[in-house]
Enzyme design. Structure first.
Site, mmCIF file in Angstrom:
data_model
loop_
_atom_site.group_PDB
_atom_site.id
_atom_site.type_symbol
_atom_site.label_atom_id
_atom_site.label_comp_id
_atom_site.label_asym_id
_atom_site.label_seq_id
_atom_site.Cartn_x
_atom_site.Cartn_y
_atom_site.Cartn_z
ATOM 1 C CD GLU A 76 1.346 -4.952 11.421
ATOM 2 O OE1 GLU A 76 1.400 -4.060 10.658
ATOM 3 O OE2 GLU A 76 0.522 -5.106 11.829
ATOM 4 N NE ARG A 135 -8.521 -6.461 -20.334
ATOM 5 C CZ ARG A 135 -8.961 -5.626 -21.146
ATOM 6 N NH1 ARG A 135 -8.202 -4.401 -21.132
ATOM 7 N NH2 ARG A 135 -10.077 -5.755 -21.676
ATOM 8 N N PRO A 177 0.814 -1.214 -0.030
ATOM 9 C CG PRO A 177 -0.133 -0.962 2.021
ATOM 10 C CD PRO A 177 0.703 -1.808 1.248
ATOM 11 C CG ASP A 206 -10.295 -1.228 -22.604
ATOM 12 O OD1 ASP A 206 -11.442 -1.178 -22.889
ATOM 13 O OD2 ASP A 206 -9.682 -2.050 -22.184
HETATM 14 N N1 SAM Z 1 1.551 -2.750 7.624
HETATM 15 C C1 SAM Z 1 1.399 -2.459 6.227
HETATM 16 C C2 SAM Z 1 1.043 -0.909 6.005
HETATM 17 O O1 SAM Z 1 0.300 -0.395 6.843
HETATM 18 O O2 SAM Z 1 1.625 -0.504 4.981
HETATM 19 C C3 SAM Z 1 0.204 -3.350 5.574
HETATM 20 C C4 SAM Z 1 0.463 -4.590 5.574
HETATM 21 S S1 SAM Z 1 -0.759 -5.586 4.705
HETATM 22 C C5 SAM Z 1 -2.109 -5.868 6.006
HETATM 23 C C6 SAM Z 1 -0.123 -7.109 4.192
HETATM 24 C C7 SAM Z 1 0.142 -7.022 2.836
HETATM 25 O O3 SAM Z 1 -0.861 -6.771 1.719
HETATM 26 C C8 SAM Z 1 1.197 -6.070 2.238
HETATM 27 O O4 SAM Z 1 2.541 -6.479 2.734
HETATM 28 C C9 SAM Z 1 0.998 -5.986 0.851
HETATM 29 O O5 SAM Z 1 1.898 -6.800 0.190
HETATM 30 C C10 SAM Z 1 -0.356 -6.102 0.644
HETATM 31 N N2 SAM Z 1 -1.314 -4.997 0.387
HETATM 32 C C11 SAM Z 1 -2.124 -4.520 1.252
HETATM 33 N N3 SAM Z 1 -2.839 -3.365 0.759
HETATM 34 C C12 SAM Z 1 -2.229 -3.229 -0.348
HETATM 35 C C13 SAM Z 1 -2.446 -2.145 -1.614
HETATM 36 N N4 SAM Z 1 -3.197 -1.233 -1.441
HETATM 37 N N5 SAM Z 1 -1.835 -2.314 -2.607
HETATM 38 C C14 SAM Z 1 -0.853 -3.354 -2.880
HETATM 39 N N6 SAM Z 1 -0.637 -4.340 -1.831
HETATM 40 C C15 SAM Z 1 -1.064 -4.157 -0.629
#
Ligand code: SAM
Length: 244
Positions: free
Chosen positions: A117, A155, A90, A170
């Site tokens: 995490e 795609r 994220p 698109d």
């Molecule tokens: N503690 C992290 C933070 O707040 O940045 C979030 C960890 S999340 C619960 C677990 C995993 O989900 C991350 O390591 C990532 O690989 C994935 N993930 C969660 N949200 C995401 C997003 N919006 N885009 C891409 N990957 C995401």
């Protein structure tokens, strides 16, 4: 293109990659998708891949040793090719259509899915080339983001869609949102297909579609208009829309 997915939950990918365009692209050898289970690279008796965070607090962190070994195994054989290792996170750069297009230029894509995490920071610092986020919200793992990424870029590969033109028009590919689409019947619950689409006049149809794409973007996503090169005709249409 070869895509390697490093995950603790390979079983999550079975359904989504077993249908539609991704499945067909794999069958046509346009893409090879490999699932790599991080757990297979844990060397201890219990195959431990996560541990408590230093400094305390809730949640678990993905351990560096199995992840590093999994990433290195995924990269094996990619020497001399265009290869990139992406951590779905994220905190990464926002995923957009132009980034999907850019990723199609790689021969080897290694996608690292975090969980809990997230991953140990030292993996990020030493083995990750790019971090990509699919939106400003937090999911439980990187598996769904990896699927989103793969679907959207497969795609775009030549030969993946029946009609190549369909992605070129698109939403976002032109910088605007797509125009409205209609199919048979001509009338549905009292609503008729616009006459121009039945006219057979392709110049008028193209014009109508361009205007509708512009109108829809202007109404729903005016922010996109700031980034796109508009023609003189587009400016005239926009002026008309503002007057309406
Ligand atoms: N503690 C992290 C933070 O707040 O940045 C979030 C960890 S999340 C619960 C677990 C995993 O989900 C991350 O390591 C990532 O690989 C994935 N993930 C969660 N949200 C995401 C997003 N919006 N885009 C891409 N990957 C995401």
């Amino acid at each position: 293109m070869r895509i390697s997915i490093i995950t603790l939950f390979p079983e999550m990918f079975v359904g989504p990659f077993d249908a539609s365009i991704v499945k067909r692209a794999c069958e046509r050898n346009l893409v090879e998708i490999r699932l790599i289970n991080t757990r297979d690279f844990a060397t201890d008796k219990h195959k431990v891949t996560v541990d408590y965070p230093y400094g305390g607090g809730g949640g678990m962190v993905m351990k560096p040793e199995p992840l590093a070994a999994a990433i290195e195994a995924a990269r094996q054989g990619s020497e001399g090719t265009k290869c990139v290792t992406v951590y779905l996170s994220p905190q990464g750069e926002p995923y957009k259509q132009d980034l999907a297009m850019e990723l199609t230029q790689y021969d080897n894509l290694v996608l690292v899915c975090g969980h809990y995490e997230g991953i140990d920071e030292r993996i990020r610092e030493s083995l990750i080339d790019r971090e990509i986020s699919i939106g400003d919200y937090v999911l439980s793992g990187g598996e769904l983001p990896a699927m989103v990424l793969i679907d959207s870029l497969v795609r775009l590969l030549p030969g993946a869609l029946h009609n190549e033109m369909s992605w070129k028009n698109d939403s976002f590919s032109t910088g605007l949102l797509d125009w409205p689409h209609y199919t048979r019947p001509e009338e549905f619950r009292g609503m008729r297909v616009p006459d121009v689409l039945l006219s057979g006049n392709h110049q008028k149809i193209d014009e109508w579609r361009c205007r509708k794409a512009l109108e829809r973007t202007w109404r729903v996503r005016p922010d996109l208009l700031k980034k796109v090169q508009l023609s003189e005709q587009d400016h005239k249409w926009l002026a008309e829309l503002r007057r309406e």
